[in-house]
Scaffold this motif. Structure first.
Motif, PDB file in Angstrom:
ATOM      1  N   PRO A   1       0.838  -1.207   0.000  1.00  0.00           N
ATOM      2  CA  PRO A   1       0.000   0.000   0.000  1.00  0.00           C
ATOM      3  C   PRO A   1       0.870   1.253   0.000  1.00  0.00           C
ATOM      4  CG  PRO A   1       0.012  -1.031   2.159  1.00  0.00           C
ATOM      5  CD  PRO A   1       0.685  -1.993   1.231  1.00  0.00           C
ATOM      6  N   ILE A   2       0.465   2.253  -0.780  1.00  0.00           N
ATOM      7  CA  ILE A   2       1.222   3.497  -0.877  1.00  0.00           C
ATOM      8  C   ILE A   2       0.732   4.469   0.185  1.00  0.00           C
ATOM      9  CG2 ILE A   2       1.938   5.377  -2.389  1.00  0.00           C
ATOM     10  CD1 ILE A   2       2.828   2.584  -3.292  1.00  0.00           C
ATOM     11  N   SER A   3       1.635   4.900   1.056  1.00  0.00           N
ATOM     12  CA  SER A   3       1.289   5.819   2.137  1.00  0.00           C
ATOM     13  C   SER A   3       0.745   7.136   1.581  1.00  0.00           C
ATOM     14  CB  SER A   3       2.527   6.094   2.989  1.00  0.00           C
ATOM     15  OG  SER A   3       2.303   7.159   3.888  1.00  0.00           O
ATOM     16  N   ALA A   4      -0.115   7.773   2.370  1.00  0.00           N
ATOM     17  CA  ALA A   4      -0.643   9.084   1.991  1.00  0.00           C
ATOM     18  C   ALA A   4       0.403  10.181   2.164  1.00  0.00           C
ATOM     19  CB  ALA A   4      -1.872   9.408   2.841  1.00  0.00           C
ATOM     20  N   CYS A   5       1.501   9.864   2.825  1.00  0.00           N
ATOM     21  CA  CYS A   5       2.597  10.821   3.027  1.00  0.00           C
ATOM     22  C   CYS A   5       3.154  11.257   1.671  1.00  0.00           C
ATOM     23  CB  CYS A   5       3.683  10.154   3.864  1.00  0.00           C
ATOM     24  SG  CYS A   5       5.075  11.205   4.251  1.00  0.00           S
ATOM     25  N   GLN A   6       3.636  12.493   1.577  1.00  0.00           N
ATOM     26  CA  GLN A   6       4.100  13.026   0.293  1.00  0.00           C
ATOM     27  C   GLN A   6       5.424  12.431  -0.180  1.00  0.00           C
ATOM     28  OE1 GLN A   6       6.350  17.146   1.719  1.00  0.00           O
ATOM     29  NE2 GLN A   6       4.173  17.177   1.357  1.00  0.00           N
ATOM     30  N   LEU A   7       6.175  11.757   0.692  1.00  0.00           N
ATOM     31  CA  LEU A   7       7.444  11.144   0.300  1.00  0.00           C
ATOM     32  C   LEU A   7       7.499   9.725   0.846  1.00  0.00           C
ATOM     33  CD1 LEU A   7      10.191  11.751  -1.135  1.00  0.00           C
ATOM     34  CD2 LEU A   7      11.121  12.237   1.132  1.00  0.00           C
ATOM     35  N   VAL A   8       7.584   8.741  -0.073  1.00  0.00           N
ATOM     36  CA  VAL A   8       7.548   7.335   0.327  1.00  0.00           C
ATOM     37  C   VAL A   8       8.770   6.598  -0.221  1.00  0.00           C
ATOM     38  CG1 VAL A   8       5.030   7.357   0.369  1.00  0.00           C
ATOM     39  CG2 VAL A   8       6.213   6.575  -1.705  1.00  0.00           C
ATOM     40  N   SER A   9       9.007   5.408   0.296  1.00  0.00           N
ATOM     41  CA  SER A   9      10.142   4.625  -0.175  1.00  0.00           C
ATOM     42  C   SER A   9       9.944   4.226  -1.633  1.00  0.00           C
ATOM     43  CB  SER A   9      10.310   3.367   0.680  1.00  0.00           C
ATOM     44  OG  SER A   9      11.367   2.569   0.174  1.00  0.00           O
ATOM     45  N   PRO A  10      10.978   4.400  -2.476  1.00  0.00           N
ATOM     46  CA  PRO A  10      10.858   4.040  -3.893  1.00  0.00           C
ATOM     47  C   PRO A  10      11.065   2.556  -4.154  1.00  0.00           C
ATOM     48  CG  PRO A  10      13.022   4.929  -3.470  1.00  0.00           C
ATOM     49  CD  PRO A  10      12.261   5.045  -2.179  1.00  0.00           C
ATOM     50  N   ALA A  11      11.531   1.815  -3.148  1.00  0.00           N
ATOM     51  CA  ALA A  11      11.878   0.411  -3.385  1.00  0.00           C
ATOM     52  C   ALA A  11      11.894  -0.375  -2.082  1.00  0.00           C
ATOM     53  CB  ALA A  11      13.254   0.323  -4.053  1.00  0.00           C
ATOM     54  N   ASP A  12      11.837  -1.688  -2.223  1.00  0.00           N
ATOM     55  CA  ASP A  12      12.162  -2.553  -1.090  1.00  0.00           C
ATOM     56  C   ASP A  12      13.669  -2.487  -0.911  1.00  0.00           C
ATOM     57  OD1 ASP A  12       9.511  -3.230  -1.233  1.00  0.00           O
ATOM     58  OD2 ASP A  12       9.839  -5.381  -1.453  1.00  0.00           O
ATOM     59  N   GLY A  13      14.148  -2.367   0.288  1.00  0.00           N
ATOM     60  CA  GLY A  13      15.591  -2.288   0.486  1.00  0.00           C
ATOM     61  C   GLY A  13      15.944  -1.884   1.899  1.00  0.00           C
ATOM     62  N   ARG A  14      17.199  -1.514   2.085  1.00  0.00           N
ATOM     63  CA  ARG A  14      17.703  -1.142   3.403  1.00  0.00           C
ATOM     64  C   ARG A  14      18.307   0.260   3.340  1.00  0.00           C
ATOM     65  NH1 ARG A  14      18.338  -4.212   7.631  1.00  0.00           N
ATOM     66  NH2 ARG A  14      18.120  -6.113   6.373  1.00  0.00           N
ATOM     67  N   VAL A  15      18.034   1.069   4.350  1.00  0.00           N
ATOM     68  CA  VAL A  15      18.573   2.431   4.416  1.00  0.00           C
ATOM     69  C   VAL A  15      20.067   2.368   4.735  1.00  0.00           C
ATOM     70  CG1 VAL A  15      18.471   4.674   5.551  1.00  0.00           C
ATOM     71  CG2 VAL A  15      16.369   3.336   5.228  1.00  0.00           C
ATOM     72  N   LEU A  16      20.891   2.859   3.808  1.00  0.00           N
ATOM     73  CA  LEU A  16      22.329   2.939   4.072  1.00  0.00           C
ATOM     74  C   LEU A  16      22.694   4.269   4.713  1.00  0.00           C
ATOM     75  CD1 LEU A  16      24.084   1.390   0.928  1.00  0.00           C
ATOM     76  CD2 LEU A  16      23.486   0.296   3.094  1.00  0.00           C
ATOM     77  N   HIS A  17      22.065   5.326   4.208  1.00  0.00           N
ATOM     78  CA  HIS A  17      22.404   6.653   4.724  1.00  0.00           C
ATOM     79  C   HIS A  17      21.272   7.616   4.403  1.00  0.00           C
ATOM     80  CE1 HIS A  17      25.620   9.084   6.488  1.00  0.00           C
ATOM     81  NE2 HIS A  17      25.153  10.082   5.763  1.00  0.00           N
ATOM     82  N   PHE A  18      21.137   8.663   5.215  1.00  0.00           N
ATOM     83  CA  PHE A  18      20.159   9.712   4.949  1.00  0.00           C
ATOM     84  C   PHE A  18      20.556  10.944   5.738  1.00  0.00           C
ATOM     85  CE2 PHE A  18      18.778   8.038   8.955  1.00  0.00           C
ATOM     86  CZ  PHE A  18      18.150   9.083   9.611  1.00  0.00           C
ATOM     87  N   GLY A  19      19.991  12.077   5.361  1.00  0.00           N
ATOM     88  CA  GLY A  19      20.263  13.297   6.106  1.00  0.00           C
ATOM     89  C   GLY A  19      20.448  14.505   5.221  1.00  0.00           C
ATOM     90  N   GLU A  20      20.859  15.598   5.837  1.00  0.00           N
ATOM     91  CA  GLU A  20      21.027  16.868   5.139  1.00  0.00           C
ATOM     92  C   GLU A  20      22.343  16.895   4.354  1.00  0.00           C
ATOM     93  OE1 GLU A  20      21.502  21.643   6.209  1.00  0.00           O
ATOM     94  OE2 GLU A  20      20.875  20.219   7.764  1.00  0.00           O
TER      95      GLU A  20
END
Length: 278
Positions: A73-92
């Motif tokens: 299911p696609i979340s109603a949030c404006q930014l969702v995960s583009p794929a199945d996978g694992r987060v390696l890094h994120f941030g500013e």
């Protein structure tokens, strides 16, 4: 050790492996061969629209299996995960430097290329890096509703993007083969980059402007600016890999943005990446 690793002939071997993965496997062998691969990698065949291994003629077909309808299911949030996978890094992203490993970073221009990146005075640039393992569903989707106006194809290595090598070679994503789609979303600049890896013979990206799927081969730099932009809706399929690889999102957003993820999180495409809309 790094010099020795990057000198190995992955660019020669990987396209061959990718091509061989499309060769048809006799039906009588499929349950044993493909079932063994699925068991070894931990594939969730119960999520596939077709659970029988006999239905998949090749390794590539198995890796690019379709999922059952509504299982993501696609979340109603404006930014969702583009794929199945694992987060390696994120941030500013600070002063145009993309942090990959603590205290080691590289320039955003080295990664994306000649795209025009201009942000609004009060906004910030952010990044999210998602690794797709061999067992993961291998299609990738749009994380937001946005417009694409240029595509940049970078030649480079076909090194493994396994988290171990990601930590070993901090600039890995900036030296591997990759295709960056750039444009705008509701807050400004937005880019979506598919990064190739070992045994990924090609990346397939479907665009409305071409009215067909375009197979991208990794030979020369190619910067294409579209006469007319085309749009992706959130959750819409963008393309697919032929084996595990990486998706990198770089986007502009207000400083109030708060992520709903942390490094190491396992994601399913369509789930929220931020706490609430901004």
């Amino acid at each position: 050790m790094i010099r020795a690793y990057t000198s190995l002939p992955f660019n020669f071997i990987s396209p061959i492996v990718g091509h061989l993965s499309t060769h048809e496997i006799p039906v009588s062998w499929r349950k044993t061969v493909l079932g063994g691969i699925a068991s070894l990698t931990g594939m969730r065949m119960d999520e596939a629209s077709e659970e029988s291994f006999e239905a998949y003629p090749s390794f590539a077909a198995l890796f690019n299996r379709e999922l059952k309808e509504f299982i993501r299911p696609i979340s109603a949030c404006q930014l969702v995960s583009p794929a199945d996978g694992r987060v390696l890094h994120f941030g500013e992203i600070v002063e145009g430097r993309i942090e990959s490993v603590k205290e080691r970073d590289y320039d955003i221009k080295d990664f994306i290329g000649p795209a025009k990146i201009e942000t609004k005075p009060k906004n910030k640039l952010y990044q999210i890096v998602i690794y797709l393992a061999p067992a993961d569903y291998h299609a990738f989707h749009s994380p937001a509703s946005w417009d694409v106006n240029e595509k940049i194809h970078h030649p480079g290595f076909l090194l493994s993007v396994n988290p171990y090598f990601f930590n070993l070679i901090p600039t890995l994503l900036a030296i591997n083969e990759r295709v960056a789609l750039c444009g705008k979303w509701k807050h400004g600049f937005f880019s979506y980059t598919a990064v190739a890896a070992t045994n990924v013979g090609d990346i397939v990206i479907g665009t409305k402007s071409h009215k067909s799927r375009e197979k991208l081969r990794y030979r020369t730099v190619d910067h294409e600016v579209f006469d007319e932009h085309y749009s992706y809706k959130k959750g819409e399929k963008v393309g697919e890999f032929r084996a595990g690889s990486t998706i990198v999102l770089i986007f502009e957003a207000p400083p109030e943005l708060r992520f709903a993820i942390k490094a190491g999180d396992k994601l399913k495409y369509g789930q929220s990446l931020i706490v609430k809309d901004v």
